[in-house]
Structure formats: structure tokens, C-alpha cells
Design a protein around this motif. Structure first.
Motif, mmCIF file in Angstrom:
data_model
loop_
_atom_site.group_PDB
_atom_site.id
_atom_site.type_symbol
_atom_site.label_atom_id
_atom_site.label_comp_id
_atom_site.label_asym_id
_atom_site.label_seq_id
_atom_site.Cartn_x
_atom_site.Cartn_y
_atom_site.Cartn_z
ATOM 1 N N ARG A 69 0.853 -1.193 0.000
ATOM 2 C CA ARG A 69 0.000 0.000 0.000
ATOM 3 C C ARG A 69 0.882 1.234 0.000
ATOM 4 N N THR A 70 0.311 2.341 -0.419
ATOM 5 C CA THR A 70 1.041 3.610 -0.480
ATOM 6 C C THR A 70 0.428 4.591 0.507
ATOM 7 N N VAL A 71 1.288 5.256 1.265
ATOM 8 C CA VAL A 71 0.855 6.273 2.231
ATOM 9 C C VAL A 71 1.482 7.603 1.826
ATOM 10 N N HIS A 72 0.646 8.625 1.712
ATOM 11 C CA HIS A 72 1.125 9.979 1.388
ATOM 12 C C HIS A 72 1.110 10.825 2.660
ATOM 13 N N ILE A 73 2.221 11.522 2.908
ATOM 14 C CA ILE A 73 2.347 12.359 4.105
ATOM 15 C C ILE A 73 2.848 13.733 3.698
ATOM 16 N N HIS A 74 2.204 14.765 4.208
ATOM 17 C CA HIS A 74 2.656 16.152 4.032
ATOM 18 C C HIS A 74 3.047 16.683 5.408
ATOM 19 N N LYS A 75 4.230 17.291 5.492
ATOM 20 C CA LYS A 75 4.745 17.661 6.804
ATOM 21 C C LYS A 75 5.714 18.823 6.697
ATOM 22 N N LEU A 76 6.163 19.328 7.851
ATOM 23 C CA LEU A 76 7.265 20.268 7.875
ATOM 24 C C LEU A 76 8.541 19.502 7.541
#
Length: 436
Positions: free
Chosen positions: A62-69
Motif C-alpha cells: 500500500r502507499t501512504v502519502h504524508i505532508h509535513k514540515l
């Protein structure tokens, strides 16, 4: 080297936990790039947008997308540590200390690492002789910096002879590539009398200075020789006069560099000053001690810290006590001078140099004193406490180089033995018996 990393744990409340990542899953890639080790993980996660490809125990991906500092950590602990499959040294340096070790000691003392990842993460020195092209490119792509590099000489043919490695002559090629890509590095030069000092040292310093400001500092360290050198390259220790010449050569170069670029750049280790019986520079001369772990400025900083601690907490003598300070033979005169100049109220201190019969008396540093030498030379001593430097013991453990424990040494001598960190305030507390 594994192209995937099993996730051992996920920190509670972390970005990874909030994104549904679970312990036991395998991290296959970050932004479609395989994660080889901790260096890759830290580099690849220092981005604002991440695409993580994960695989469960059942093989489903599975693919997990994360947006962060950018600086915000994910909170993952991976199964393979930094030193999974560490690179070992491929050289046979004429001055290698490990090849001068006696047989029968604990296996960890014979480990010869030469891994750029340890250089980046832990400040270990590397020679760069065992780098396949793809690893060199990975270092540059990851902007591995600052690195700690054992240069020894920039004369390619001489370096091949000193390191006994066919690719040792590529050192300046590698350093130029690092500099061209904005990477920085500290350098080490182990000096051997009549081999890489004198005119060769001038050449090495000039070559490295041409790479400033990417070349940050150069430490000069005298070769260390034990009595176990049978069948090894014939080397000898520095004489007092030769050590003085190295110091004068370094000081002349410091003067030029300070005027040209605002840094002294080259720093002889404390051992050179001790061999030459030359006064130590003051602490300010070491410019924030960039090579402290290499024995550069350790004594000047200890003196500065000790004097500052005394000013902040003047003597209020308590019960009289007798203390023995056991040191290597090279540092003993410095310690006597320091304590004579700044006596500690109520404390009778006797500095005892311990001669290194185990490795040979040419080994004079405190950190290589064994338990058996300490016990043999302090037997019959009358004191309330014996102080030793923490560096005599294995890091994080109460065990000497020869596997004698601190408890065994104390039991044999019948006196408390206290390891003291290389810190002036800690030394003052230990002398007074007020350490925590």
C-alpha cells in the motif's frame, strides 16, 4: 545491503502513527527510492511531501502519502541499524594501531571500520579507499557532511605506500568532488617521523587549504606505537626536537591561514605539545574545539573549565582527604602543574603516572592504560580515593581494555576508584568528593 526496512516500532502520536503506519510493516521505498540504511532514511524523510510504499506481513502493498514540515520526524524505528553490514577497512596502514594489538583480547578491539556512514553520524575517521562508484555517488547525492577523513598525505604515491592500498592515491580527487558539491569535511593526518612530515606535511596542508572553506580543519596526530610491532613497518616515536618542529610548522601555517581566511585551520594534538614539552595554546586558540575527540585541545579546555569552576565555587574546605590521580605518563606533568597552580582546599592530591607495560612504554596516553597496569603500580597505595579518566574504561561500562572490571581493581587495591569525565567542573567535584 537490504533494499527494504522492517518497521520495529512507531512512536505514539507521531506523524507515522497518525498516518496509520504500523509496526511489523516493511518500508520498501520513500518517494520511489529504496531505503538502504539510516542515512537514506534521514535524507529521504527531510522533505515536505512523502510517498511511502509499505508491505504488510501478508505481502500486500500500500502507499501512504504524508505532508509535513521538512524538519518534522516521522517517528519510525527501523530494524536495521546504521551499522547493518558495516564497511571494514581494506588498508594495511604502516601505522595501524589495531595491527599492533596483542592476541587474545576481546573481539571488538580488532574491528577496523572504514564506513562513511559512521563518519557522518558518529565522527569516525574514514580513508575513502573502499568506495565503489555507486557509494561515492550516494554520498554526494545525500550531501553527506561534515565528514571526518583520514588524509595522512595528499601525495598520491606516498599515500599508497602508507596505506598499502592501490586506490589510496585518489584522495584529492574525492575531496575536490566533495568540495565541488558543497560538502564539508574535517581532516586527520597521522604523522610518522621522516615519512609524511617536513616538506610532505607542507604539501599536504597547502593542498587541503586550497579546498577551504569546504576543508574545515586538519588535526596533526603523532603515530602511536606499541611493543607488538614484530614484522610490521619499522617506525619510531617522535623525539622532543621533532615534535617541536611540527608545532613550529603548524604555527607558521596557522598564522597564514588566520590572516587569509580567518581560521587557524591546522591543529596539532595535545600529544605533540606533551612530547615537545611545549606550552599549550590557550583555549581560545582552538576555535570551539572542532576536533576535540581527536585529542586536540582537550587539556586546554580542561584547564579553562577547572579554573572557571573554582571561580564560581571557591574552596570551602571540608574534611581532609587524600586523593591519588592516576594518569598516563604524558599528561601527568600537565595535571601536576594545574593542581599546583590551583590547590583544592582540604585535598591532598598526588598525581601518579602509570607506565604502560601492557602495550609498551612508548604508549603514554591515559585512555590505553589497562587494569592490570593500574593495579600493579598502585598496590600498597594509601588514599581515600583513586581518580582515573573515564576514557580508561569501555564506553558505558566499567571494564578496562584488558577486561579487568572496575570492581575487581577496587577490590584488589581496597580503595574506591572513581572514573572522571574529561570536564574541569567534574574534576573539581571529584577532587572534593562532591560528585553525584
Amino acid at each position: 545491503m537490504s533494499m527494504s526496512q522492517r518497521i520495529v516500532s512507531v512512536m505514539t502520536g507521531s506523524l507515522a502513527a497518525r498516518s496509520g503506519i504500523r509496526a511489523g510493516e516493511t518500508l520498501l521505498s520513500i518517494n520511489r527510492t529504496p531505503v538502504l540504511d539510516l542515512v537514506d532514511y534521514q535524507f529521504l524523510t527531510a522533505r515536505a511531501s512523502l510517498e511511502l510504499l509499505l508491505e504488510g506481513a501478508d505481502g500486500a502493498q500500500r502507499t501512504v502519502h504524508i505532508h509535513k514540515l521538512v524538519e518534522e520526524p516521522l517517528g519510525l524505528t527501523l530494524e536495521s541499524s546504521l551499522m547493518s553490514c558495516p564497511k571494514t577497512c581494506a588498508n594495511h596502514c604502516m601505522f595501524c594501531f589495531i595491527e599492533q594489538m596483542p592476541p587474545g583480547m576481546r573481539p571488538s578491539l580488532y574491528v577496523r571500520d572504514d564506513d562513511w556512514r559512521l563518519s557522518l553520524m558518529a565522527g569516525n575517521f574514514v580513508t575513502l579507499t573502499n568506495l565503489p562508484p555507486q557509494e561515492l555517488e550516494r554520498m554526494i547525492e545525500r550531501r553527506a557532511s561534515p565528514l571526518y577523513i583520514s588524509v595522512h598525505t595528499t601525495n598520491g604515491e606516498l599515500r599508497k605506500r602508507m596505506l598499502s592500498h592501490i586506490h589510496a592515491d585518489r584522495i584529492m580527487e574525492h575531496l575536490h568532488r566533495f568540495a565541488d558539491n558543497g560538502m564539508s569535511f574535517h581532516c586527520q593526518v597521522v604523522l610518522c617521523p621522516g615519512i609524511n612530515d617536513g616538506a610532505e606535511l607542507d604539501r599536504t596542508l597547502t593542498d587541503l587549504a586550497s579546498l577551504s572553506p569546504h576543508a574545515l580543519t586538519v588535526a596533526l596526530v603523532p603515530v602511536g606505537l606499541t611493543r607488538f610491532r614484530e614484522h610490521l613497518y619499522p617506525l619510531r616515536p617522535y623525539t622532543k626536537e621533532e615534535a617541536e618542529q611540527v608545532i613550529r610548522q603548524a604555527e607558521a601555517f596557522q598564522t597564514r591561514m588566520l590572516a587569509q581566511v580567518g581560521t587557524r585551520f591546522v591543529f596539532p594534538s595535545d600529544e605533540f605539545y606533551q612530547i615537545a614539552e611545549h606550552p599549550l595554546p590557550d583555549a581560545d586558540s582552538y576555535e570551539d574545539f572542532p576536533q576535540f575527540e581527536n585529542g586536540v585541545g582537550l587539556l586546554a579546555r580542561l584547564k579553562e573549565e577547572f579554573e572557571a569552576a573554582l571561580r564560581l565555587d571557591p574552596d570551602t574546605p571540608g574534611e581532609p582527604r587524600r586523593v591519588v590521580m592516576a594518569t598516563g605518563t604524558s599528561v601527568a606533568p600537565f595535571m601536576r602543574e594545574l593542581l599546583d597552580a590551583h590547590p583544592v582546599g582540604g585535598v591532598d592530591v598526588r598525581v601518579v603516572p602509570i607506565y604502560n607495560h601492557f602495550f609498551g612504554e612508548t604508549v603514554t596516553v591515559s585512555g590505553l592504560i589497562t587494569g592490570q597496569d593500574l593495579v600493579a603500580q598502585l598496590r600498597g597505595t594509601e588514599a581515600d580515593e583513586i581518580l582515573i579518566t573515564e576514557s580508561m574504561l569501555r564506553e558505558g561500562e566499567d571494564i578496562f581494555l584488558d577486561d579487568m572490571t572496575l570492581a575487581q581493581a577496587q577490590e584488589t587495591l581496597g580503595i574506591r576508584i572513581t572514573p572522571v569525565p574529561d570536564d574541569g567542573a567534574d574534576l573539581l567535584d571529584a577532587l572534593r568528593g562532591t560528585e553525584e
